[in-house]
Design a protein around this motif. Structure first.
Motif, short mmCIF file in Angstrom:
data_model
loop_
_atom_site.label_atom_id
_atom_site.label_comp_id
_atom_site.label_asym_id
_atom_site.label_seq_id
_atom_site.Cartn_x
_atom_site.Cartn_y
_atom_site.Cartn_z
N THR A 6 0.85 -1.19 0.00
CA THR A 6 0.00 0.00 0.00
C THR A 6 0.88 1.24 0.00
OG1 THR A 6 -1.53 -1.25 1.40
CG2 THR A 6 -1.92 1.10 1.22
N PRO A 7 0.54 2.28 -0.78
CA PRO A 7 1.33 3.52 -0.77
C PRO A 7 1.38 4.14 0.63
CG PRO A 7 -0.20 3.51 -2.61
CD PRO A 7 -0.54 2.32 -1.76
N VAL A 8 2.52 4.69 0.97
CA VAL A 8 2.74 5.22 2.32
C VAL A 8 1.77 6.36 2.63
CG1 VAL A 8 4.43 6.20 3.91
CG2 VAL A 8 5.15 4.57 2.21
N ALA A 9 1.46 7.20 1.64
CA ALA A 9 0.55 8.32 1.87
C ALA A 9 -0.82 7.82 2.32
CB ALA A 9 0.41 9.15 0.60
N LYS A 10 -1.27 6.73 1.73
CA LYS A 10 -2.58 6.16 2.08
C LYS A 10 -2.57 5.59 3.51
CE LYS A 10 -6.10 3.15 0.07
NZ LYS A 10 -6.41 2.22 -1.02
N ILE A 11 -1.47 4.92 3.85
CA ILE A 11 -1.33 4.36 5.20
C ILE A 11 -1.31 5.48 6.23
CG2 ILE A 11 0.11 2.95 6.74
CD1 ILE A 11 1.38 1.73 4.21
N ALA A 12 -0.58 6.56 5.92
CA ALA A 12 -0.45 7.70 6.84
C ALA A 12 -1.81 8.30 7.17
CB ALA A 12 0.48 8.75 6.25
N LYS A 13 -2.65 8.47 6.16
CA LYS A 13 -3.99 9.03 6.39
C LYS A 13 -4.84 8.10 7.23
CE LYS A 13 -4.36 12.02 2.39
NZ LYS A 13 -5.02 12.27 1.10
N GLN A 14 -4.75 6.81 6.93
CA GLN A 14 -5.56 5.83 7.64
C GLN A 14 -5.16 5.71 9.11
OE1 GLN A 14 -5.36 1.89 6.01
NE2 GLN A 14 -7.06 1.14 7.23
N MET A 15 -3.84 5.73 9.37
CA MET A 15 -3.36 5.55 10.74
C MET A 15 -3.19 6.87 11.50
SD MET A 15 -0.63 2.46 10.23
CE MET A 15 -0.47 2.10 11.97
N LYS A 16 -3.40 7.99 10.79
CA LYS A 16 -3.25 9.33 11.39
C LYS A 16 -1.85 9.53 11.97
CE LYS A 16 -8.13 9.92 12.27
NZ LYS A 16 -9.19 10.03 13.26
N ARG A 17 -0.86 9.18 11.14
CA ARG A 17 0.55 9.38 11.48
C ARG A 17 1.25 9.94 10.27
NH1 ARG A 17 2.19 6.61 16.15
NH2 ARG A 17 0.66 5.17 16.94
N THR A 18 2.43 10.51 10.48
CA THR A 18 3.17 11.08 9.35
C THR A 18 3.85 9.97 8.57
OG1 THR A 18 5.21 11.39 10.61
CG2 THR A 18 3.62 13.22 10.63
N GLU A 19 4.16 10.27 7.31
CA GLU A 19 4.86 9.30 6.47
C GLU A 19 6.23 8.98 7.06
OE1 GLU A 19 4.99 10.15 2.30
OE2 GLU A 19 2.95 10.94 2.32
N GLY A 20 6.91 10.00 7.56
CA GLY A 20 8.23 9.81 8.15
C GLY A 20 8.19 8.88 9.36
N SER A 21 7.16 9.04 10.18
CA SER A 21 7.00 8.20 11.36
C SER A 21 6.83 6.74 10.95
CB SER A 21 5.78 8.66 12.16
OG SER A 21 5.38 7.70 13.09
N LEU A 22 5.99 6.52 9.93
CA LEU A 22 5.74 5.15 9.47
C LEU A 22 6.99 4.54 8.86
CD1 LEU A 22 2.24 5.75 7.89
CD2 LEU A 22 2.73 4.50 9.99
N ARG A 23 7.73 5.33 8.09
CA ARG A 23 8.94 4.83 7.45
C ARG A 23 9.99 4.44 8.50
NH1 ARG A 23 8.81 5.46 2.02
NH2 ARG A 23 7.49 7.10 1.18
N GLN A 24 10.14 5.29 9.53
CA GLN A 24 11.12 5.00 10.58
C GLN A 24 10.75 3.73 11.34
OE1 GLN A 24 14.08 6.50 11.44
NE2 GLN A 24 13.75 7.48 9.46
N LYS A 25 9.46 3.56 11.63
CA LYS A 25 9.02 2.37 12.35
C LYS A 25 9.25 1.12 11.50
CE LYS A 25 7.37 0.76 16.12
NZ LYS A 25 8.13 0.95 17.36
N ALA A 26 8.98 1.23 10.19
CA ALA A 26 9.18 0.09 9.30
C ALA A 26 10.66 -0.31 9.25
CB ALA A 26 8.68 0.43 7.90
N ILE A 27 11.54 0.68 9.25
CA ILE A 27 12.98 0.39 9.25
C ILE A 27 13.36 -0.35 10.53
CG2 ILE A 27 15.26 1.46 9.45
CD1 ILE A 27 14.16 3.66 7.50
N LYS A 28 12.84 0.11 11.67
CA LYS A 28 13.15 -0.55 12.95
C LYS A 28 12.63 -1.98 12.99
CE LYS A 28 13.57 3.51 15.85
NZ LYS A 28 13.03 4.29 16.96
N LEU A 29 11.47 -2.21 12.33
CA LEU A 29 10.89 -3.55 12.30
C LEU A 29 11.54 -4.43 11.24
CD1 LEU A 29 7.10 -2.65 12.63
CD2 LEU A 29 8.56 -3.64 14.39
#
Length: 61
Positions: free
Chosen positions: A30-53
């Protein structure tokens, strides 16, 4: 004129449900922009968490 006080940064921890959803979106590519809107988080936050995981996020073109 007095300076305005800065609004404190509202940080939220990732719940186990959030992590499960992030992994599912990773698999679905799923595109990061779509995930960010759904989870109400920034794209950067999601990318950083994905890297950690250690998971990929979004899709590459």
């Amino acid at each position: 004129m007095a300076k305005k006080a800065k609004k404190p940064i509202g940080r939220r921890d990732y719940t186990p449900g959030d992590l499960k959803m992030l992994r599912a979106h990773s698999k679905a590519k799923t595109p990061v922009a779509k995930i960010a809107k759904q989870m109400k988080r920034t794209e950067g936050s999601l990318r950083q968490k994905a890297i950690k995981l250690g998971i990929g996020l979004g899709h590459q073109r």
